[in-house]
Write an enzyme that holds these catalytic residues in place. Structure first.
Site, short mmCIF file in Angstrom:
data_model
loop_
_atom_site.label_atom_id
_atom_site.label_comp_id
_atom_site.label_asym_id
_atom_site.label_seq_id
_atom_site.Cartn_x
_atom_site.Cartn_y
_atom_site.Cartn_z
N GLY A 140 2.70 -3.27 -4.51
CA GLY A 140 1.32 -2.83 -4.38
C GLY A 140 1.26 -1.35 -4.67
N GLU A 141 0.55 -0.64 -3.83
CA GLU A 141 0.43 0.81 -4.00
C GLU A 141 0.91 1.42 -2.69
OE1 GLU A 141 -0.24 4.46 -5.29
OE2 GLU A 141 -1.36 3.84 -3.51
N SER A 142 2.03 2.12 -2.76
CA SER A 142 2.72 2.49 -1.52
C SER A 142 1.90 3.43 -0.63
CB SER A 142 4.09 3.09 -1.82
OG SER A 142 3.99 4.12 -2.76
N CYS A 156 9.39 -3.59 -4.98
CA CYS A 156 8.66 -2.52 -5.66
C CYS A 156 8.06 -1.52 -4.66
CB CYS A 156 7.62 -3.12 -6.61
SG CYS A 156 7.15 -1.97 -7.90
N ARG A 208 9.09 7.68 -7.11
CA ARG A 208 7.97 6.79 -7.48
C ARG A 208 7.63 6.95 -8.96
NH1 ARG A 208 2.85 7.82 -4.13
NH2 ARG A 208 2.10 6.03 -5.32
N ILE A 219 6.96 -3.04 -12.73
CA ILE A 219 5.58 -2.56 -12.96
C ILE A 219 5.41 -1.23 -12.23
CG2 ILE A 219 3.13 -3.09 -12.69
CD1 ILE A 219 3.96 -6.08 -12.50
N ARG A 220 5.38 -0.16 -12.99
CA ARG A 220 5.32 1.19 -12.38
C ARG A 220 6.30 1.24 -11.20
NH1 ARG A 220 0.51 4.45 -10.92
NH2 ARG A 220 1.49 6.14 -12.01
N HIS A 274 9.81 -7.22 -9.27
CA HIS A 274 8.90 -8.15 -8.56
C HIS A 274 9.38 -9.59 -8.66
CE1 HIS A 274 5.39 -5.55 -7.72
NE2 HIS A 274 5.66 -4.95 -8.87
N GLU A 312 8.47 -11.92 -6.91
CA GLU A 312 7.31 -12.77 -6.56
C GLU A 312 6.45 -13.09 -7.78
OE1 GLU A 312 7.70 -9.60 -5.91
OE2 GLU A 312 5.82 -8.50 -5.62
N1 GLN Z 1 3.67 2.51 -8.43
C1 GLN Z 1 3.53 1.92 -7.13
C2 GLN Z 1 3.79 2.95 -6.04
O1 GLN Z 1 4.39 3.96 -6.28
C3 GLN Z 1 4.45 0.73 -6.97
C4 GLN Z 1 4.08 -0.32 -7.98
C5 GLN Z 1 4.34 -1.74 -7.60
O2 GLN Z 1 4.55 -2.12 -6.44
N2 GLN Z 1 4.28 -2.56 -8.62
O3 GLN Z 1 3.40 2.77 -4.96
#
Ligand code: GLN
Length: 205
Positions: free
Chosen positions: A52-54, A84, A111, A140-141, A177, A179
């Site tokens: 997700g987005e940390s 992730c 990150r 993914i990122r 990921h 999942e």
């Molecule tokens: N870029 C996100 C972060 O730094 C992590 C991305 C992800 O969980 N796919 O929080």
């Protein structure tokens, strides 16, 4: 008391890829519980911290008063899987940003160190203990795991040598990921950790 029946795995469900984790867990025959409140942590055999987005995840963890309860259950031995953003949340050190993580896993992460969203990528990974084909790593990122402490065992690396998955005691982390793919071997590996832990807890009490 836990002990019999299918494993019960909690999935932090405040943001991110929690639904995909719930699906992977249930496809393997375990039960999954969405975790949004401290009381949802009771009686679990393991906990998943999704992608997700940390920064958002950490904000919501605090908003839902989950920080200390999560730290406590994992410190007491509850198996944890971070994927992730979940790895960032578990990490003791974030080199790229000033962040108050849960500070559990003895690793340093940066990150978004693989580049922008458009530079997300997939790579086939060798994963220690997995039979059959390599595991499709979806990044993914993703955070880059830059350093691991002595107690951290590396399970998988990218071709350039960067750590892609590691384990410290019963805490498992993948910067990719699992999942998001059909291959359930990472979740299976985590359920095996949770099952071993449950058996140990039962014989010790
Ligand atoms: N870029 C996100 C972060 O730094 C992590 C991305 C992800 O969980 N796919 O929080």
């Amino acid at each position: 008391m836990t002990g019999r029946g299918p494993l019960l795995i909690g999935v932090l469900s405040v943001q991110g890829s929690f639904a995909e984790h719930v699906e992977s867990i249930t496809r393997l025959g375990a039960r999954a519980r969405e975790v949004r409140l401290p009381q949802h942590l009771e009686g679990l055999d393991g906990i998943v911290l999704p992608g997700g987005e940390s920064t958002t995840l950490l904000k919501l963890i605090d908003a839902f008063d989950l920080r200390k309860p999560l730290q406590d259950v994992i410190a007491e031995g509850m198996p944890a899987l971070g994927t992730c953003a979940g790895v960032i949340i578990l990490a003791q050190r974030v080199s790229s940003h000033n962040m108050q993580t849960l500070g559990i896993l003895d690793i340093t992460v940066a990150r978004n160190a693989f580049g922008r969203q458009s530079e997300s990528f997939e790579e086939d990974l060798a994963f220690e203990g997995f039979d059959g084909p390599q595991f499709r790593g979806v990044f993914i990122r993703a955070p880059k795991i830059e350093a691991c402490g002595n107690g951290v065992h590396v399970l998988s690396r990218l071709q350039d040598g960067t750590v892609a998955a590691c384990r410290q005691l019963d805490v498992l982390a993948t910067s990719f990921h699992p999942e998001f793919v059909e291959d359930l071997r990472v979740h299976q590996y985590f359920l095996a950790i949770a099952s071993d832990r449950r058996n140990i807890s039962n014989t010790c009490t």
